[in-house]
Design an enzyme around this catalytic site. Structure first.
Site, PDB file in Angstrom:
ATOM      1  N   LYS A   1      -7.544   1.897  -2.456  1.00 50.62           N
ATOM      2  CA  LYS A   1      -7.073   1.370  -1.164  1.00 50.62           C
ATOM      3  C   LYS A   1      -7.091   2.475  -0.094  1.00 50.62           C
ATOM      4  O   LYS A   1      -7.411   2.230   1.073  1.00 50.62           O
ATOM      5  CB  LYS A   1      -5.662   0.798  -1.334  1.00 50.62           C
ATOM      6  CG  LYS A   1      -4.972   0.403  -0.044  1.00 50.62           C
ATOM      7  CD  LYS A   1      -5.490  -0.874   0.576  1.00 50.62           C
ATOM      8  CE  LYS A   1      -4.836  -1.081   1.937  1.00 50.62           C
ATOM      9  NZ  LYS A   1      -5.033  -2.369   2.520  1.00 50.62           N
TER      10      LYS A   1
ATOM     11  N   THR B   1       0.869  -1.184   0.000  1.00 52.57           N
ATOM     12  CA  THR B   1       0.000   0.000   0.000  1.00 52.57           C
ATOM     13  C   THR B   1       0.901   1.227   0.000  1.00 52.57           C
ATOM     14  O   THR B   1       1.622   1.465   0.982  1.00 52.57           O
ATOM     15  CB  THR B   1      -0.905   0.017   1.244  1.00 52.57           C
ATOM     16  OG1 THR B   1      -1.699  -1.171   1.260  1.00 52.57           O
ATOM     17  CG2 THR B   1      -1.816   1.226   1.226  1.00 52.57           C
TER      18      THR B   1
HETATM   19  P1  NAP Z   1       5.329  -6.224   7.668  1.00 57.62           P
HETATM   20  O1  NAP Z   1       4.958  -7.490   8.326  1.00 57.62           O
HETATM   21  O2  NAP Z   1       5.854  -5.094   8.471  1.00 57.62           O
HETATM   22  O3  NAP Z   1       6.380  -6.590   6.512  1.00 57.62           O
HETATM   23  C1  NAP Z   1       6.958  -5.561   5.744  1.00 57.62           C
HETATM   24  C2  NAP Z   1       7.852  -6.208   4.705  1.00 57.62           C
HETATM   25  O4  NAP Z   1       8.445  -5.170   3.911  1.00 57.62           O
HETATM   26  C3  NAP Z   1       9.016  -7.004   5.318  1.00 57.62           C
HETATM   27  O5  NAP Z   1       9.291  -8.102   4.483  1.00 57.62           O
HETATM   28  C4  NAP Z   1      10.148  -5.974   5.260  1.00 57.62           C
HETATM   29  O6  NAP Z   1      11.427  -6.551   5.266  1.00 57.62           O
HETATM   30  C5  NAP Z   1       9.859  -5.341   3.921  1.00 57.62           C
HETATM   31  N1  NAP Z   1      10.497  -4.038   3.785  1.00 57.62           N
HETATM   32  C6  NAP Z   1      10.156  -2.881   4.397  1.00 57.62           C
HETATM   33  N2  NAP Z   1      10.961  -1.884   4.025  1.00 57.62           N
HETATM   34  C7  NAP Z   1      11.829  -2.417   3.126  1.00 57.62           C
HETATM   35  C8  NAP Z   1      12.899  -1.867   2.373  1.00 57.62           C
HETATM   36  N3  NAP Z   1      13.234  -0.572   2.445  1.00 57.62           N
HETATM   37  N4  NAP Z   1      13.587  -2.705   1.571  1.00 57.62           N
HETATM   38  C9  NAP Z   1      13.256  -4.026   1.490  1.00 57.62           C
HETATM   39  N5  NAP Z   1      12.242  -4.593   2.176  1.00 57.62           N
HETATM   40  C10 NAP Z   1      11.540  -3.786   2.981  1.00 57.62           C
HETATM   41  O7  NAP Z   1       4.106  -5.595   6.835  1.00 57.62           O
HETATM   42  P2  NAP Z   1       2.832  -6.352   6.224  1.00 57.62           P
HETATM   43  O8  NAP Z   1       1.753  -6.346   7.236  1.00 57.62           O
HETATM   44  O9  NAP Z   1       3.254  -7.597   5.553  1.00 57.62           O
HETATM   45  O10 NAP Z   1       2.410  -5.261   5.122  1.00 57.62           O
HETATM   46  C11 NAP Z   1       3.028  -5.195   3.838  1.00 57.62           C
HETATM   47  C12 NAP Z   1       2.213  -4.230   2.977  1.00 57.62           C
HETATM   48  O11 NAP Z   1       0.877  -4.727   2.877  1.00 57.62           O
HETATM   49  C13 NAP Z   1       2.124  -2.816   3.572  1.00 57.62           C
HETATM   50  O12 NAP Z   1       2.140  -1.855   2.551  1.00 57.62           O
HETATM   51  C14 NAP Z   1       0.783  -2.844   4.283  1.00 57.62           C
HETATM   52  O13 NAP Z   1       0.241  -1.541   4.428  1.00 57.62           O
HETATM   53  C15 NAP Z   1      -0.028  -3.739   3.371  1.00 57.62           C
HETATM   54  N6  NAP Z   1      -1.167  -4.444   3.994  1.00 57.62           N
HETATM   55  C16 NAP Z   1      -1.044  -5.081   5.198  1.00 57.62           C
HETATM   56  C17 NAP Z   1      -2.146  -5.744   5.740  1.00 57.62           C
HETATM   57  C18 NAP Z   1      -2.101  -6.472   7.075  1.00 57.62           C
HETATM   58  O14 NAP Z   1      -3.171  -6.816   7.600  1.00 57.62           O
HETATM   59  N7  NAP Z   1      -0.931  -6.742   7.637  1.00 57.62           N
HETATM   60  C19 NAP Z   1      -3.355  -5.757   5.051  1.00 57.62           C
HETATM   61  C20 NAP Z   1      -3.434  -5.133   3.824  1.00 57.62           C
HETATM   62  C21 NAP Z   1      -2.339  -4.477   3.295  1.00 57.62           C
HETATM   63  P3  NAP Z   1      12.172  -6.888   6.667  1.00 57.62           P
HETATM   64  O15 NAP Z   1      11.712  -8.264   7.035  1.00 57.62           O
HETATM   65  O16 NAP Z   1      13.606  -6.800   6.324  1.00 57.62           O
HETATM   66  O17 NAP Z   1      11.753  -5.828   7.660  1.00 57.62           O
END
Ligand code: NAP
Length: 293
Positions: A171, A96
């Site tokens: 979104k 997102t």
């Molecule tokens: P998360 O658990 O915090 O995971 C974030 C991921 O992004 C990790 O793999 C992290 O790597 C990677 N990352 C962040 N910054 C980076 C960078 N500069 N370079 C390379 N990798 C990077 O987040 P999530 O919940 O999976 O969410 C991911 C996306 O989906 C977000 O945009 C979020 O808003 C969206 N989303 C989430 C949900 C939900 O319910 N969780 C629902 C809908 C949409 P590391 O492991 O190295 O930190």
């Protein structure tokens, strides 16, 4: 069959990549922090050393990282995807991010003959686990059609809503509606608790009526228990509200509930709750009622 690369194995990405592997695609994965790929390697995926290497062995690359600068980093840094992607390949970004970032990334990739679809998802970590995500796609018709089989492996309701960036705009609307829903459910739960009602029974009773929602069904239990395991991080929802409030400024709309939710989330982060599930906005409502928060 097209070869798939998946970048970002967080709460959402790891589960989503698992569905791609189980659908039978040849899968290469990469995560910034090592050690997150074991379950995918067990499913037959290969782990790349860098995004560039991943891109060089993939026809389609799916990204699911945190925020706009993170998508730019995995695409365009020195070891980024852009240096390995070949003409004719497709990037599907499920993160997102700001619509403007999606558009600028798409323009830069188009110069190299690489197609781009923004495909942010909704449905929570449960939706990612169960492959029931709702996905909003922005991009050219042919590119969205090409992305279809991969998105169908991860989601259930997939809608092409316009050109690149339109998926992210939809979104943002989703996240604004969620802000109000989480706060409304939290207020209802706190009122029920303070009134001495059987709050579990209240949730069940309301589930069949007009107050029914995904948040009531799936997140009220956390608000009652005052325990907020992931989920969806508070910090990520605040990031999304930043995008939505920026869009609102641009078009001349006021979003008072979204602004209040952002204020509550900033306060939660200042108190050390950035990684709580977003249902932790209930802490603010509980605190105002004298309940443990
Ligand atoms: P998360 O658990 O915090 O995971 C974030 C991921 O992004 C990790 O793999 C992290 O790597 C990677 N990352 C962040 N910054 C980076 C960078 N500069 N370079 C390379 N990798 C990077 O987040 P999530 O919940 O999976 O969410 C991911 C996306 O989906 C977000 O945009 C979020 O808003 C969206 N989303 C989430 C949900 C939900 O319910 N969780 C629902 C809908 C949409 P590391 O492991 O190295 O930190």
């Amino acid at each position: 069959m097209e070869r798939v690369g998946f970048v970002g194995l967080g709460t959402m990405g790891r589960a989503m990549a698992g569905h791609i592997a189980r659908a039978g695609y040849s899968l290469t994965v990469w995560n910034r922090t090592p050690g997150r790929a074991a379950s995918l390697v067990q499913l037959g995926a290969r782990e790349a050393a860098t995004p560039t290497e991943l891109a060089s062995t993939s026809d389609v690359v799916i990204i699911c990282v945190s925020d706009s600068p993170d998508v730019e980093a995995v695409l365009f840094d020195d070891d980024g995807l852009a240096h390995g992607l070949r003409e004719g390949s497709l990037v599907i970004d499920c993160s997102t991010i700001a619509p403007a970032t999606a558009r600028s990334a798409a323009e830069r990739l188009a110069d190299a003959g690489v197609a781009f679809v923004d495909a942010p998802v909704s449905g929570g970590s449960e939706g990612a686990e169960k492959a029931t995500l709702t996905i909003f796609c922005g991009g050219d018709e042919a590119d969205v059609e090409r992305a279809g089989p991969f998105l169908q492996a991860m989601g259930r309701t997939i809608t092409h809503v316009g050109p690149v960036g339109a998926g992210q705009a939809v979104k943002a609307v989703n996240q604004v509606i969620l802000a109000g829903t989480y706060l409304g459910v939290a207020e209802g739960i706190v009122l029920a608790l303070k009134s001495g009602l059987d709050v579990g029974q209240v949730v069940d009773a309301l589930g069949g009526g007009a107050a029914q929602s995904w948040v009531l069904a799936n997140r009220s239990g956390r608000m009652i228990a005052n325990d907020y395991p992931l989920g969806f991080k508070v910090a990520l929802h605040l990031k999304d509200l930043g995008i939505a409030l920026g869009m609102a400024d641009d078009v001349g709309a006021e979003l008072p509930v979204a602004a209040l939710c952002a204020e509550i989330e900033r306060d939660l982060i200042a108190r050390g709750h950035a990684d709580d599930d977003m249902s932790a906005v209930a802490r603010a409502i509980r605190g105002g009622a004298g309940l443990p928060d």
